[in-house]
Design an enzyme around this catalytic site. Structure first.
Site, mmCIF file in Angstrom:
data_model
loop_
_atom_site.group_PDB
_atom_site.id
_atom_site.type_symbol
_atom_site.label_atom_id
_atom_site.label_comp_id
_atom_site.label_asym_id
_atom_site.label_seq_id
_atom_site.Cartn_x
_atom_site.Cartn_y
_atom_site.Cartn_z
ATOM 1 N N LYS A 40 0.824 -1.222 0.000
ATOM 2 C CA LYS A 40 0.000 0.000 0.000
ATOM 3 C C LYS A 40 0.854 1.267 0.000
ATOM 4 C CE LYS A 40 -3.923 -2.117 2.307
ATOM 5 N NZ LYS A 40 -4.776 -2.190 1.105
ATOM 6 N N GLY A 41 1.973 1.238 0.737
ATOM 7 C CA GLY A 41 2.824 2.431 0.791
ATOM 8 C C GLY A 41 3.359 2.777 -0.584
ATOM 9 N N ASN A 183 -12.428 2.152 4.673
ATOM 10 C CA ASN A 183 -13.716 1.797 4.090
ATOM 11 C C ASN A 183 -14.655 1.483 5.271
ATOM 12 O OD1 ASN A 183 -13.205 -0.865 4.908
ATOM 13 N ND2 ASN A 183 -12.428 -1.468 2.898
ATOM 14 N N GLY A 214 -16.600 2.088 -2.136
ATOM 15 C CA GLY A 214 -16.611 1.551 -3.493
ATOM 16 C C GLY A 214 -17.251 2.499 -4.501
ATOM 17 N N ASP A 239 -11.119 -3.489 -13.009
ATOM 18 C CA ASP A 239 -10.330 -4.079 -11.920
ATOM 19 C C ASP A 239 -10.250 -3.031 -10.799
ATOM 20 O OD1 ASP A 239 -8.517 -5.290 -10.262
ATOM 21 O OD2 ASP A 239 -6.840 -5.259 -11.678
ATOM 22 N N ASP A 245 -5.924 2.806 -2.895
ATOM 23 C CA ASP A 245 -4.594 3.433 -2.888
ATOM 24 C C ASP A 245 -4.592 4.706 -3.733
ATOM 25 O OD1 ASP A 245 -3.533 1.489 -1.234
ATOM 26 O OD2 ASP A 245 -2.858 0.223 -2.885
ATOM 27 N N SER A 273 -8.882 4.824 -12.110
ATOM 28 C CA SER A 273 -7.985 3.687 -11.846
ATOM 29 C C SER A 273 -8.703 2.352 -12.027
ATOM 30 C CB SER A 273 -7.371 3.783 -10.446
ATOM 31 O OG SER A 273 -8.282 3.316 -9.467
ATOM 32 N N GLY A 278 -4.814 -3.937 -12.966
ATOM 33 C CA GLY A 278 -3.643 -3.853 -12.094
ATOM 34 C C GLY A 278 -3.736 -2.703 -11.123
HETATM 35 P P1 ADP Z 1 -11.043 -0.134 -0.727
HETATM 36 O O1 ADP Z 1 -10.574 -0.952 -1.892
HETATM 37 O O2 ADP Z 1 -9.926 0.440 0.084
HETATM 38 O O3 ADP Z 1 -12.128 -0.800 0.075
HETATM 39 P P2 ADP Z 1 -13.119 1.376 -2.072
HETATM 40 O O4 ADP Z 1 -13.590 0.122 -2.730
HETATM 41 O O5 ADP Z 1 -14.037 2.023 -1.084
HETATM 42 O O6 ADP Z 1 -11.688 1.170 -1.371
HETATM 43 O O7 ADP Z 1 -12.740 2.403 -3.224
HETATM 44 C C1 ADP Z 1 -12.084 3.624 -2.966
HETATM 45 C C2 ADP Z 1 -12.663 4.693 -3.848
HETATM 46 O O8 ADP Z 1 -12.493 4.320 -5.219
HETATM 47 C C3 ADP Z 1 -14.151 4.916 -3.667
HETATM 48 O O9 ADP Z 1 -14.384 5.865 -2.646
HETATM 49 C C4 ADP Z 1 -14.563 5.443 -5.054
HETATM 50 O O10 ADP Z 1 -14.330 6.837 -5.120
HETATM 51 C C5 ADP Z 1 -13.594 4.730 -6.003
HETATM 52 N N1 ADP Z 1 -14.198 3.517 -6.596
HETATM 53 C C6 ADP Z 1 -14.074 2.235 -6.171
HETATM 54 N N2 ADP Z 1 -14.773 1.382 -6.956
HETATM 55 C C7 ADP Z 1 -15.367 2.142 -7.913
HETATM 56 C C8 ADP Z 1 -16.231 1.875 -9.037
HETATM 57 N N3 ADP Z 1 -16.634 0.634 -9.339
HETATM 58 N N4 ADP Z 1 -16.634 2.923 -9.796
HETATM 59 C C9 ADP Z 1 -16.233 4.187 -9.522
HETATM 60 N N5 ADP Z 1 -15.432 4.511 -8.485
HETATM 61 C C10 ADP Z 1 -14.991 3.513 -7.685
#
Ligand code: ADP
Length: 294
Positions: A40-41, A183, A214, A239, A245, A273, A278
Site C-alpha cells: 500500500k505504501g 472503508n 466503493g 479491476d 490506494d 484507476s 492492475g
Molecule cells: P477499498 O478498496 O480500500 O475498500 P473502495 O472500494 O471504497 O476502497 O474504493 C475507494 C474509492 O475508489 C471509492 O471511494 C470510489 O471513489 C472509487 N471507486 C471504487 N470502486 C469504484 C467503481 N466501481 N466505480 C467508480 N469509483 C470507484
C-alpha cells in the site's frame, strides 16, 4: 507542487494463474506467472507521483533482487527513495497470490516492512517536517505509525492515515491524525463499533474521517456535524485493485485545496484507476483526472 511524504510498505506481488486451488501436499501446474510492484505504501507513493505531487518515501526492503527492482521502479516513477532502508536480515516483502476463476488466495510475508522501526522514521524527521502532507497505512509496525504521527504532529504537518489492514486504534493516535480514510468495514474495526450504521460512526470522529464506499464514493462528517457525500463517478469497472490506494494518494496530492475539492479529485482519480487492469497499472496522471473532471 504538493510535497507528500509516504511512510509505508513496499512489496513484490507474485501472481500465478492456476486451474484450481491446490490441496495440502499437492503440486499443480499453473498457466501463467507475473510479478507486480505492490504494497500500500509504494502504491500510494506511485499514485501521488503520477498525480503531480513531489513524493519521498520512507520504507524498508531486503537486500535482494526484488528489493533492488522495487527501488528502481519507484525511482523511475519519480519517487525520492533516499529514505528507503535496505535490511541486512529480512527479505523484501512479498504477496504470493494464486488466481483461479474470479477468486484468489493470498499469502503476505511482510519481511523487511516489519523491520521499519520508529528510529528509522525519526532519522527522516527533516523529510517529514518539510512535507505538506504525510501519508501512511498499517502494513508497517504500529509503533512506527505512532512515531510517524508524533513527528507529523510535532511539525504541524497534516497526517492522512489509511487504516488498512484495520486494527483498533488508540484515541492518542486518532488525536494526531488529520484525516482517517477507512472503508466501512475498516472504520468499524478502528473504532471497535461493529454494529453502528456508518453515519453514526462518522459522527464519532467529526472532521476526521473520509470513509470510502466503493462505487458509491466517499462520505465525511465535518467539525460542525454536517454530513457530506462525494458520489462515485460512473465508469465501467475492469479491476478495482488499487482504487483505495489511488483515492488516498489523490486526497494527499489535492489536500491543500480543501477537503471537499480533494474528495472530488480523489473520487475521480480512483474511478479512472478502476477502468484499467492492475493496482499501479491503472493509476492516472493529474492531466487525465483534470480532463475527466471537465
Ligand atoms: P477499498 O478498496 O480500500 O475498500 P473502495 O472500494 O471504497 O476502497 O474504493 C475507494 C474509492 O475508489 C471509492 O471511494 C470510489 O471513489 C472509487 N471507486 C471504487 N470502486 C469504484 C467503481 N466501481 N466505480 C467508480 N469509483 C470507484
Amino acid at each position: 507542487m504538493t510535497k507528500v511524504a509516504v511512510v509505508g510498505s513496499i512489496n513484490m506481488d507474485l501472481v500465478a494463474l492456476v486451474p484450481r486451488f491446490p490441496a495440502p501436499g499437492e503440486t499443480l501446474i499453473g498457466s501463467r506467472f507475473e510479478t507486480f510492484p505492490g504494497g500500500k505504501g509504494a502504491n500510494q507513493a506511485v499514485a501521488a507521483a503520477r498525480l503531480g505531487a513531489e513524493v519521498a518515501m520512507v520504507g524498508c526492503v531486503g537486500g535482494d533482487g526484488f528489493g533492488r527492482e522495487l527501488l528502481s521502479g519507484l525511482a523511475a516513477e519519480g519517487v525520492d527513495t533516499s529514505a528507503i532502508h535496505v535490511s541486512g536480515e529480512a527479505s523484501t516483502g512479498v504477496a504470493s497470490i494464486l488466481v483461479s476463476g474470479g477468486e484468489n488466495t493470498i499469502v503476505v510475508v511482510p519481511g523487511a516492512n516489519h523491520c521499519l522501526t520508529p528510529s528509522m522514521v525519526e532519522a527522516s524527521e527533516q523529510l517529514i517536517a518539510s512535507a505538506d502532507v504525510v501519508l501512511t497505512q498499517l502494513e508497517i509496525p504500529l509503533e512506527t505509525v505512532e512515531a510517524t504521527a508524533r513527528l507529523a504532529s510535532r511539525h504541524r504537518v497534516p497526517l492522512i492515515l489509511n487504516p488498512a489492514p484495520a486494527v483498533r486504534l488508540s484515541r492518542a493516535l486518532l488525536d494526531q491524525v488529520a484525516c482517517l480514510t477507512p472503508n466501512e468495514h475498516e472504520l468499524a474495526t478502528v473504532l471497535g463499533a461493529p454494529s453502528l450504521p456508518f453515519p453514526d460512526m462518522l459522527a464519532l470522529l467529526p472532521g476526521k474521517v473520509v470513509m470510502t464506499k466503493g462505487e458509491h464514493g466517499a462520505y465525511h462528517v465535518d467539525g460542525s456535524g454536517q454530513f457530506w457525500h462525494q458520489p462515485g463517478f460512473a465508469v465501467s469497472a475492469v479491476d478495482t485493485t488499487g482504487a483505495g490506494d489511488t483515492f488516498n494518494a489523490a486526497l494527499a496530492a489535492a489536500w491543500q485545496g480543501g477537503l471537499r475539492q480533494a474528495m472530488r479529485f480523489a473520487a475521480a482519480a480512483a474511478a479512472l484507476s478502476v477502468t484499467r487492469l492492475g493496482a499501479q497499472g491503472g493509476m492516472p496522471s493529474a492531466a487525465a483526472v483534470e480532463s475527466f473532471l471537465q
